[in-house]
Design a protein around this motif. Structure first.
Motif, PDB file in Angstrom:
ATOM      1  N   PHE A  34       0.821  -1.325   0.073  1.00 21.74           N
ATOM      2  CA  PHE A  34       0.077   0.040   0.079  1.00 21.74           C
ATOM      3  C   PHE A  34       0.818   1.216  -0.115  1.00 21.74           C
ATOM      4  O   PHE A  34       0.714   2.429  -0.780  1.00 21.74           O
ATOM      5  CB  PHE A  34      -0.952  -0.121   1.293  1.00 21.74           C
ATOM      6  N   LEU A  35       1.861   1.255   0.689  1.00 22.75           N
ATOM      7  CA  LEU A  35       2.882   2.399   0.828  1.00 22.75           C
ATOM      8  C   LEU A  35       3.585   2.689  -0.554  1.00 22.75           C
ATOM      9  O   LEU A  35       3.638   3.641  -0.849  1.00 22.75           O
ATOM     10  CB  LEU A  35       3.880   2.174   2.043  1.00 22.75           C
ATOM     11  N   MET A  36       3.897   1.620  -1.182  1.00 20.66           N
ATOM     12  CA  MET A  36       4.465   1.828  -2.513  1.00 20.66           C
ATOM     13  C   MET A  36       3.441   2.305  -3.599  1.00 20.66           C
ATOM     14  O   MET A  36       3.700   3.257  -4.215  1.00 20.66           O
ATOM     15  CB  MET A  36       4.807   0.176  -3.042  1.00 20.66           C
ATOM     16  N   ILE A  37       2.053   1.844  -3.482  1.00 21.60           N
ATOM     17  CA  ILE A  37       1.299   2.474  -4.332  1.00 21.60           C
ATOM     18  C   ILE A  37       1.259   3.883  -3.981  1.00 21.60           C
ATOM     19  O   ILE A  37       1.070   4.934  -4.905  1.00 21.60           O
ATOM     20  CB  ILE A  37      -0.138   1.423  -4.337  1.00 21.60           C
ATOM     21  N   MET A  38       0.942   4.263  -2.715  1.00 23.69           N
ATOM     22  CA  MET A  38       0.838   5.669  -2.179  1.00 23.69           C
ATOM     23  C   MET A  38       2.039   6.479  -2.899  1.00 23.69           C
ATOM     24  O   MET A  38       1.914   7.757  -2.906  1.00 23.69           O
ATOM     25  CB  MET A  38       0.572   5.735  -0.745  1.00 23.69           C
ATOM     26  N   LEU A  39       3.395   5.942  -2.718  1.00 19.07           N
ATOM     27  CA  LEU A  39       4.357   6.655  -3.247  1.00 19.07           C
ATOM     28  C   LEU A  39       4.275   6.962  -4.469  1.00 19.07           C
ATOM     29  O   LEU A  39       4.564   8.198  -4.915  1.00 19.07           O
ATOM     30  CB  LEU A  39       5.719   5.668  -2.631  1.00 19.07           C
ATOM     31  N   PHE A  40       4.000   6.228  -5.560  1.00 16.18           N
ATOM     32  CA  PHE A  40       3.755   6.505  -6.882  1.00 16.18           C
ATOM     33  C   PHE A  40       2.633   7.566  -7.049  1.00 16.18           C
ATOM     34  O   PHE A  40       2.711   8.498  -7.666  1.00 16.18           O
ATOM     35  CB  PHE A  40       3.581   5.154  -7.684  1.00 16.18           C
ATOM     36  N   ALA A  41       1.604   7.287  -6.251  1.00 12.77           N
ATOM     37  CA  ALA A  41       0.582   8.251  -6.367  1.00 12.77           C
ATOM     38  C   ALA A  41       1.018   9.620  -5.906  1.00 12.77           C
ATOM     39  O   ALA A  41       0.644  10.608  -6.570  1.00 12.77           O
ATOM     40  CB  ALA A  41      -0.701   7.770  -5.450  1.00 12.77           C
ATOM     41  N   THR A  42       1.892   9.769  -4.922  1.00 13.15           N
ATOM     42  CA  THR A  42       2.298  11.037  -4.434  1.00 13.15           C
ATOM     43  C   THR A  42       3.231  11.873  -5.817  1.00 13.15           C
ATOM     44  O   THR A  42       3.074  12.857  -6.162  1.00 13.15           O
ATOM     45  CB  THR A  42       3.406  10.940  -3.396  1.00 13.15           C
ATOM     46  N   VAL A  43       4.229  10.874  -6.367  1.00 14.45           N
ATOM     47  CA  VAL A  43       5.010  11.446  -7.412  1.00 14.45           C
ATOM     48  C   VAL A  43       4.024  11.600  -8.637  1.00 14.45           C
ATOM     49  O   VAL A  43       4.046  12.713  -9.356  1.00 14.45           O
ATOM     50  CB  VAL A  43       5.947  10.395  -7.954  1.00 14.45           C
ATOM     51  N   GLY A  44       2.885  10.827  -8.664  1.00 13.31           N
ATOM     52  CA  GLY A  44       1.922  11.021  -9.877  1.00 13.31           C
ATOM     53  C   GLY A  44       1.086  12.422  -9.759  1.00 13.31           C
ATOM     54  O   GLY A  44       1.178  12.997 -10.617  1.00 13.31           O
ATOM     55  N   ALA A  45       0.743  12.643  -8.485  1.00 12.19           N
ATOM     56  CA  ALA A  45      -0.088  13.799  -8.127  1.00 12.19           C
ATOM     57  C   ALA A  45       0.903  15.191  -8.139  1.00 12.19           C
ATOM     58  O   ALA A  45       0.420  16.225  -8.573  1.00 12.19           O
ATOM     59  CB  ALA A  45      -0.482  14.065  -6.653  1.00 12.19           C
ATOM     60  N   ALA A  46       2.019  15.023  -8.313  1.00 11.68           N
ATOM     61  CA  ALA A  46       3.219  16.051  -8.713  1.00 11.68           C
ATOM     62  C   ALA A  46       3.191  16.348 -10.000  1.00 11.68           C
ATOM     63  O   ALA A  46       3.384  17.652 -10.290  1.00 11.68           O
ATOM     64  CB  ALA A  46       4.566  15.835  -7.913  1.00 11.68           C
TER      65      ALA A  46
ATOM     66  N   LEU B  85      11.791   5.358  -1.176  1.00 12.08           N
ATOM     67  CA  LEU B  85      11.485   4.041  -1.240  1.00 12.08           C
ATOM     68  C   LEU B  85      12.554   3.161  -0.401  1.00 12.08           C
ATOM     69  O   LEU B  85      12.019   2.277   0.519  1.00 12.08           O
ATOM     70  CB  LEU B  85      12.123   3.556  -2.854  1.00 12.08           C
ATOM     71  N   ILE B  86      13.780   3.645  -0.004  1.00 10.86           N
ATOM     72  CA  ILE B  86      14.688   2.997   0.804  1.00 10.86           C
ATOM     73  C   ILE B  86      14.252   3.058   2.242  1.00 10.86           C
ATOM     74  O   ILE B  86      14.038   1.970   3.093  1.00 10.86           O
ATOM     75  CB  ILE B  86      16.061   3.590   0.869  1.00 10.86           C
ATOM     76  N   LEU B  87      13.827   4.207   2.724  1.00 12.70           N
ATOM     77  CA  LEU B  87      13.262   4.251   3.820  1.00 12.70           C
ATOM     78  C   LEU B  87      11.881   3.599   4.249  1.00 12.70           C
ATOM     79  O   LEU B  87      11.738   3.151   5.433  1.00 12.70           O
ATOM     80  CB  LEU B  87      13.273   6.054   4.604  1.00 12.70           C
ATOM     81  N   LEU B  88      11.127   3.469   3.135  1.00 14.52           N
ATOM     82  CA  LEU B  88       9.815   2.717   3.515  1.00 14.52           C
ATOM     83  C   LEU B  88      10.304   1.345   3.702  1.00 14.52           C
ATOM     84  O   LEU B  88       9.624   0.666   4.411  1.00 14.52           O
ATOM     85  CB  LEU B  88       8.931   3.022   2.388  1.00 14.52           C
ATOM     86  N   THR B  89      11.015   0.763   3.118  1.00 14.86           N
ATOM     87  CA  THR B  89      11.488  -0.408   2.951  1.00 14.86           C
ATOM     88  C   THR B  89      12.137  -0.783   4.127  1.00 14.86           C
ATOM     89  O   THR B  89      11.961  -1.810   4.863  1.00 14.86           O
ATOM     90  CB  THR B  89      12.635  -0.985   1.743  1.00 14.86           C
ATOM     91  N   SER B  90      13.053   0.170   4.956  1.00 16.76           N
ATOM     92  CA  SER B  90      13.808   0.060   6.072  1.00 16.76           C
ATOM     93  C   SER B  90      12.648  -0.255   7.319  1.00 16.76           C
ATOM     94  O   SER B  90      12.660  -0.636   8.402  1.00 16.76           O
ATOM     95  CB  SER B  90      14.485   1.059   6.295  1.00 16.76           C
ATOM     96  N   SER B  91      11.483   0.587   6.966  1.00 19.11           N
ATOM     97  CA  SER B  91      10.427   0.409   7.992  1.00 19.11           C
ATOM     98  C   SER B  91       9.827  -0.790   7.957  1.00 19.11           C
ATOM     99  O   SER B  91       9.445  -1.478   8.932  1.00 19.11           O
ATOM    100  CB  SER B  91       9.344   1.537   7.867  1.00 19.11           C
ATOM    101  N   TYR B 261       9.589  14.628   1.910  1.00 24.09           N
ATOM    102  CA  TYR B 261       9.724  14.569   0.215  1.00 24.09           C
ATOM    103  C   TYR B 261       8.668  15.045  -0.332  1.00 24.09           C
ATOM    104  O   TYR B 261       9.107  16.048  -1.424  1.00 24.09           O
ATOM    105  CB  TYR B 261       9.569  12.913   0.198  1.00 24.09           C
ATOM    106  N   PRO B 262       7.569  15.292  -0.347  1.00 29.78           N
ATOM    107  CA  PRO B 262       6.435  15.813  -1.161  1.00 29.78           C
ATOM    108  C   PRO B 262       6.573  17.558  -0.850  1.00 29.78           C
ATOM    109  O   PRO B 262       6.450  18.432  -1.673  1.00 29.78           O
ATOM    110  CB  PRO B 262       5.264  15.504  -0.621  1.00 29.78           C
ATOM    111  N   ALA B 263       7.004  17.700   0.525  1.00 28.04           N
ATOM    112  CA  ALA B 263       7.108  19.355   0.757  1.00 28.04           C
ATOM    113  C   ALA B 263       8.301  19.875   0.151  1.00 28.04           C
ATOM    114  O   ALA B 263       8.151  21.014  -0.447  1.00 28.04           O
ATOM    115  CB  ALA B 263       7.137  19.417   2.297  1.00 28.04           C
ATOM    116  N   LEU B 264       9.425  19.385   0.183  1.00 31.39           N
ATOM    117  CA  LEU B 264      10.548  20.060  -0.297  1.00 31.39           C
ATOM    118  C   LEU B 264      11.087  19.556  -1.700  1.00 31.39           C
ATOM    119  O   LEU B 264      11.136  20.587  -2.700  1.00 31.39           O
ATOM    120  CB  LEU B 264      11.851  19.556   0.606  1.00 31.39           C
TER     121      LEU B 264
END
Lengths: 121, 277
Positions: A34-46, B85-91, B261-264
């Protein structure tokens, strides 16, 4: 003293049947996906100019920060195991998100101040 | 082996996952105290980073176009993406380490803790690449800070010699590297004000990501200490709670980056730069 030892052993063997309830690996993997999908969604939204779709200035950054909030909530609830926490843990996890907007609201007063240019180095 | 408490419950047990200190009523209460204590600390951290986010929001609000332009020009969206990506994986690996500790599978605890440390070091490696680029471009706020908005022409005084320069010239930066005094004056446009605004942007960038980086390094140190203590069979880490506390801290560090990440980086990204730069 012997009586106490017996009592202790009884408690321990009783407790052994109640091992610490751990979160299954599958739950962690689902949240990670889910976090991975949301990460791509964040970049997509940008990259998509959302203000063309809905005329709200700065909609992109609002959407990105909302997605970030959803991601953070997933981490707090599952990775940080607040979901299975006691009520006290729930309360403490929540107060951070109450105090932060309170602080932002109060110090948001800076928006109304006059600004003077600072001298550079 | 047991000692009776006021409540008549044992405080010691052969199983470290069941033992609890004398001033607790039961093991569950001790666990809750640990977690609430850690959350109290994390709430102070939320406020700590929150104040910096507020400063960033205020300055973004004052110069919206300019700061997003600086962010677009000088922050690498791709590297930020890799680090997220790295930090989410580390979590994930940290959560697995905590779960393994709860299940008393020691080998797995070592594996996932080392995996988390390795990912943290990868994160810092990427950060090093980013920081060194900014250092070389004199974008670190301070006496040597140098910034010229793209296309802006400036009159630079380098060691007493007046020269007119445009963006892209490396001579000024070169002089600055050698510690000579130089000053920049605007010829046209608002080069000085944009340099000041850029310095504020980079100040916030370095404070926010730097503070986050310090948290990452501290997390790595705590994990290494726990690993060493586990290796020497210290009774202090026989319980899973120290690892769970480290996990809470680590996930918090991850959450801060989720917002940074999104903010900066993604404030006003350039798709071409993301794909090719």
């Amino acid at each position: 003293m012997a009586k106490h030892s017996e009592h202790s052993e009884a408690v321990v063997s009783h407790e052994e049947h109640h091992e610490h309830h751990y979160t299954p690996t599958s739950h962690f993997l689902v949240v990670f996906g889910f976090l991975m999908i949301m990460l791509f969604a964040t970049v997509g939204a940008a990259f998509v100019d959302l203000s063309k779709v809905v005329p709200i200035p700065g909609l992109n950054i609002i959407v990105m920060l909302l997605i970030a909030t959803v991601k953070a909530s997933a981490v707090v609830l599952v990775f940080m195991e607040v979901r299975k926490g006691t009520r006290l843990v729930w309360m403490w996890a929540a107060v951070g998100f109450v105090w932060l907007p309170t602080m932002l609201g109060i110090l948001g007063d800076y928006f109304t101040r006059n600004w003077t240019t600072a001298r550079p180095w | 082996m047991s000692v009776e408490t006021l409540h008549g419950e044992p405080v010691q047990s052969d199983d470290p996952h069941q033992a609890f200190a004398v001033h607790y009523k039961e093991r569950k209460q001790q666990d809750e105290s640990y977690i609430v204590g850690m959350w109290t600390f994390l709430v102070t951290e939320i406020m700590f980073f929150g104040a910096l986010f507020l400063a960033y929001i205020v300055f973004r609000n004052i110069w919206p176009g300019e700061l997003s332009e600086i962010s677009r020009e000088h922050l690498n969206v791709k590297l930020g993406f890799i680090n997220t990506l790295i930090l989410l994986t580390s979590s994930l690996t940290m959560a697995m380490a905590v779960q393994s500790a709860q299940r008393k599978i020691e080998g797995r605890v070592y594996f996932f803790m080392f995996a988390t440390i390795a990912l943290a070091l990868c994160f810092m490696g990427v950060k090093f690449v980013e920081y060194s680029k900014k250092y070389n471009e004199n974008h670190v706020p301070g006496p040597l800070f140098h910034y010229v908005a793209e296309g802006a022409e400036t009159k630079a005084t380098v060691a007493g010699v007046e020269v007119v320069k445009t963006e892209g010239s490396t001579e000024v930066a070169h002089e600055a590297e050698h510690g000579r005094k130089f000053s920049l004056e605007p010829v046209k446009g608002s080069a000085t004000s944009s340099a000041q605004h850029a310095e504020i942007f980079f100040s916030l960038y370095f404070i926010m990501t730097g503070l986050h980086g310090i948290h990452v390094i501290l997390g790595v140190l705590v994990m290494l200490i726990i690993i060493v203590m586990m290796w020497f069979k210290s009774p202090l880490v026989a319980d899973f709670m120290p690892i769970e506390m480290t996990g809470l801290y680590w996930h918090f560090v991850d959450i801060v980056w989720i917002f940074l990440y999104p903010a900066l980086y993604l404030a006003h990204p350039d798709l071409q730069k993301f794909l090719h730069g």
